[in-house]
Design an enzyme around this catalytic site. Sequence first.
Site, PDB file in Angstrom:
ATOM      1  N   TYR A 186       3.318  -0.454  -1.464  1.00  0.00           N
ATOM      2  CA  TYR A 186       2.823   0.781  -0.835  1.00  0.00           C
ATOM      3  C   TYR A 186       2.947   0.700   0.690  1.00  0.00           C
ATOM      4  O   TYR A 186       3.460   1.607   1.344  1.00  0.00           O
ATOM      5  CB  TYR A 186       1.366   0.974  -1.252  1.00  0.00           C
ATOM      6  CG  TYR A 186       0.699   2.221  -0.740  1.00  0.00           C
ATOM      7  CD1 TYR A 186       0.911   3.449  -1.349  1.00  0.00           C
ATOM      8  CD2 TYR A 186      -0.174   2.173   0.357  1.00  0.00           C
ATOM      9  CE1 TYR A 186       0.280   4.604  -0.881  1.00  0.00           C
ATOM     10  CE2 TYR A 186      -0.808   3.311   0.826  1.00  0.00           C
ATOM     11  CZ  TYR A 186      -0.579   4.527   0.201  1.00  0.00           C
ATOM     12  OH  TYR A 186      -1.202   5.657   0.665  1.00  0.00           O
TER      13      TYR A 186
ATOM     14  N   LYS B  91       5.085   2.998   3.476  1.00  0.00           N
ATOM     15  CA  LYS B  91       4.433   3.778   4.526  1.00  0.00           C
ATOM     16  C   LYS B  91       4.914   3.342   5.914  1.00  0.00           C
ATOM     17  O   LYS B  91       5.075   4.171   6.810  1.00  0.00           O
ATOM     18  CB  LYS B  91       2.906   3.666   4.395  1.00  0.00           C
ATOM     19  CG  LYS B  91       2.361   4.262   3.079  1.00  0.00           C
ATOM     20  CD  LYS B  91       2.694   5.741   2.929  1.00  0.00           C
ATOM     21  CE  LYS B  91       2.002   6.388   1.737  1.00  0.00           C
ATOM     22  NZ  LYS B  91       2.295   7.825   1.629  1.00  0.00           N
TER      23      LYS B  91
END
Length: 255
Positions: free
Chosen positions: A161, A165
């Site tokens: 994740y 990002k």
Amino acid sequence: MDYRNFDINFGAEGKKVLVTGAAEGIGQATAIMFARKGADIICFDLKEAEVTRNEVEKCGREFLGITGDITKDEDIKNAVETAVQKFGKIDVLINCAGIGILEKVEDVSDDIWQKTFDVNLTGSFKMTREVGRRMLESGGGKIVCIASQAGVVALDKHVAYGCTKAGIIQMVKQCALEWARYNININAISPTVILTALGEMNWNNAAGEAFKQTIPARRFGYPEEVAACAVYLASDAASLINGANIVIDGGFTIG
Ligand SMILES: NC(=O)c1ccc[n+]([C@@H]2O[C@H](COP(=O)([O-])OP(=O)(O)OC[C@H]3O[C@@H](n4cnc5c(N)ncnc54)[C@H](O)[C@@H]3O)[C@@H](O)[C@H]2O)c1
């Protein structure tokens, strides 16, 4: 553009705003906030967005709901084409669709890694590229990408994740570098834990209380706080902000 020539109420009157992931959570709150400021909304999501539609229509604004998968090229092309057919152009893109599957580094499967990249980074890039091409033709626009504090600092179990990002934060800089001269602004917002329905479920517990103690402001955020920032970044008042990453984290990433 004259830098003083903006609406001091950050209105979005008549703007055509495409929000990905607007069926729920932060995307939904953002779509509703834009409708309150006078915008018409295009929602692109895997799911039907009936609640979002009702709230947007209650504001007296138009709503175009498109179900589609951001990992599919034809769905992205179809969504952008359908939106332009209906509204003539897209003034604002909010890239909010995203997933988070948290695992320790050694437990991240190839599938989790790939899926997270396909949705969060590649999906946001392809939607940005498709809408950006239209904005280049129509004379400009505003793009806001929802990244995360996990793209700024390392957090336990956030390897896939967090990398997506961080990638979004860099993508935003790259696009701004090339597109700023064409009147396109593209910025990222990086929130801390946001109390969406899912956020409430996951964090309204002892682990959440402990995490809050590590945030200088000692609280999590609300979807409307992210939405308000997106409305501001999409307004002409923010036209000199380009390639930035605005953290909404109560100070978590300061130190
Ligand atoms: N909630 C938080 O704590 C938090 C914190 C930082 C960043 N974010 C980011 O904000 C964004 C929104 O998060 P949220 O908490 O509102 O999530 P959410 O799960 O409530 O909403 C995400 C939406 O994206 C849609 N979506 C997922 N995969 C999709 C796909 N392949 N194609 C099209 N739509 C798809 C879902 O159907 C859903 O409606 C995400 O990018 C997330 O990473 C969330």
